[in-house]
Design a protein around this motif. Structure first.
Motif, PDB file in Angstrom:
ATOM      1  N   SER A  41      -1.948  -6.772 -12.913  1.00 12.67           N
ATOM      2  CA  SER A  41      -1.967  -8.429 -12.293  1.00 12.67           C
ATOM      3  C   SER A  41      -0.091  -8.245 -11.243  1.00 12.67           C
ATOM      4  N   LEU A  42       0.224  -7.773 -11.769  1.00 14.91           N
ATOM      5  CA  LEU A  42       1.443  -7.839 -10.562  1.00 14.91           C
ATOM      6  C   LEU A  42       1.167  -6.485  -9.136  1.00 14.91           C
ATOM      7  N   ALA A  43       0.529  -5.471  -9.877  1.00 15.45           N
ATOM      8  CA  ALA A  43       0.378  -4.529  -8.895  1.00 15.45           C
ATOM      9  C   ALA A  43      -0.905  -5.625  -7.628  1.00 15.45           C
ATOM     10  N   LYS A  44      -2.227  -6.347  -8.513  1.00 18.04           N
ATOM     11  CA  LYS A  44      -2.658  -6.576  -7.933  1.00 18.04           C
ATOM     12  C   LYS A  44      -2.004  -8.069  -6.842  1.00 18.04           C
ATOM     13  N   SER A  51      -2.515  -5.319   1.769  1.00 20.11           N
ATOM     14  CA  SER A  51      -2.802  -5.208   1.850  1.00 20.11           C
ATOM     15  C   SER A  51      -3.895  -5.362   3.553  1.00 20.11           C
ATOM     16  N   GLY A  52      -3.554  -6.480   3.760  1.00 24.76           N
ATOM     17  CA  GLY A  52      -4.217  -6.794   5.014  1.00 24.76           C
ATOM     18  C   GLY A  52      -5.665  -6.984   5.164  1.00 24.76           C
ATOM     19  N   ARG A  53      -6.392  -7.100   6.436  1.00 24.86           N
ATOM     20  CA  ARG A  53      -7.606  -7.667   6.573  1.00 24.86           C
ATOM     21  C   ARG A  53      -8.368  -6.268   6.603  1.00 24.86           C
ATOM     22  N   HIS A  54      -7.805  -4.907   6.989  1.00 27.41           N
ATOM     23  CA  HIS A  54      -8.304  -3.428   6.561  1.00 27.41           C
ATOM     24  C   HIS A  54      -8.982  -3.462   5.706  1.00 27.41           C
ATOM     25  N   GLY A  55      -7.875  -3.860   3.874  1.00 28.00           N
ATOM     26  CA  GLY A  55      -7.927  -3.396   2.762  1.00 28.00           C
ATOM     27  C   GLY A  55      -7.909  -4.683   2.201  1.00 28.00           C
ATOM     28  N   LYS A  56      -9.430  -5.894   2.691  1.00 27.14           N
ATOM     29  CA  LYS A  56      -9.571  -6.672   1.411  1.00 27.14           C
ATOM     30  C   LYS A  56      -9.934  -6.833   0.560  1.00 27.14           C
ATOM     31  N   HIS A  57     -11.007  -5.730   0.133  1.00 28.49           N
ATOM     32  CA  HIS A  57     -11.466  -5.333  -1.146  1.00 28.49           C
ATOM     33  C   HIS A  57     -10.785  -4.629  -2.186  1.00 28.49           C
ATOM     34  N   TYR A  58      -9.600  -3.545  -1.605  1.00 29.51           N
ATOM     35  CA  TYR A  58      -8.524  -3.196  -2.079  1.00 29.51           C
ATOM     36  C   TYR A  58      -7.796  -4.244  -3.474  1.00 29.51           C
ATOM     37  N   PRO A  59      -7.226  -5.333  -3.495  1.00 24.38           N
ATOM     38  CA  PRO A  59      -6.936  -5.278  -5.113  1.00 24.38           C
ATOM     39  C   PRO A  59      -8.530  -5.503  -6.000  1.00 24.38           C
ATOM     40  N   GLN A  90     -13.138   0.746  -1.750  1.00 23.71           N
ATOM     41  CA  GLN A  90     -11.926   0.676  -1.298  1.00 23.71           C
ATOM     42  C   GLN A  90     -11.026   1.061  -2.307  1.00 23.71           C
ATOM     43  N   GLY A  91     -10.800   2.046  -3.371  1.00 22.99           N
ATOM     44  CA  GLY A  91     -10.496   1.775  -4.549  1.00 22.99           C
ATOM     45  C   GLY A  91      -9.869   3.443  -4.739  1.00 22.99           C
ATOM     46  N   ASP A  92     -10.104   3.737  -3.750  1.00 23.01           N
ATOM     47  CA  ASP A  92      -9.393   5.574  -3.384  1.00 23.01           C
ATOM     48  C   ASP A  92      -8.870   5.801  -2.521  1.00 23.01           C
TER      49      ASP A  92
END
Length: 137
Positions: A41-44, A51-59, A90-92
């Motif tokens: 939860s903390l890392a997320k 992560s910004g817009r370019h990583g919107k799916h990363y969390p 985007q997990g990888d």
């Protein structure tokens, strides 16, 4: 004035000590599973900020596994993992360690800075409760 007389023998100690391993295994797995959930939860939350817009799916790729145990020669281990699942969208990606195009985000490391000391304290309290049940912690 009332007196309290408490006496224990070696048989009581043996009985008490024999209860610790199964209790430790059960309670330890709960503790590590909960620690992984909190760490995730903390890392997320860190990933949402970094992560910004370019990583919107990363969390959304962050997951936590239940604690597993391994017992082998010389002892045992209870462990759990959390962080981005490479099988999710985007997990990888290289957000954690960075790349030539971006600086490292350190989302997992920042969560470990919080959860690591907390787990040490929680483990100590758990062990204290096993050796001194009902005592002050």
């Amino acid at each position: 004035m009332a007196k309290v007389n408490v006496s224990h023998g070696i048989g009581d100690l043996k009985r008490d000590l024999s209860r610790i391993p199964p209790t430790f295994y059960r309670e330890g797995r709960k503790l590590i599973t909960e620690g992984a959930k909190v760490g995730n939860s903390l890392a997320k939350d860190n990933a949402k900020r970094s992560s910004g817009r370019h990583g919107k799916h990363y969390p959304k790729a962050f997951t936590a596994d239940r604690a597993k145990s391994f017992v082998g020669f010389g002892g045992g281990v209870i462990q759990a993992e959390y962080g981005p699942d490479s099988h999710k969208r985007q997990g990888d990606m290289s957000f954690e360690d960075g790349s030539r195009n971006q600086r490292p985000h350190n989302d997992l490391r920042k969560s470990a800075d919080v959860i690591g000391p907390a787990l040490v304290g929680e483990t100590r309290m758990m062990l204290d409760g096993m050796f001194w049940p009902g005592g002050d912690k």
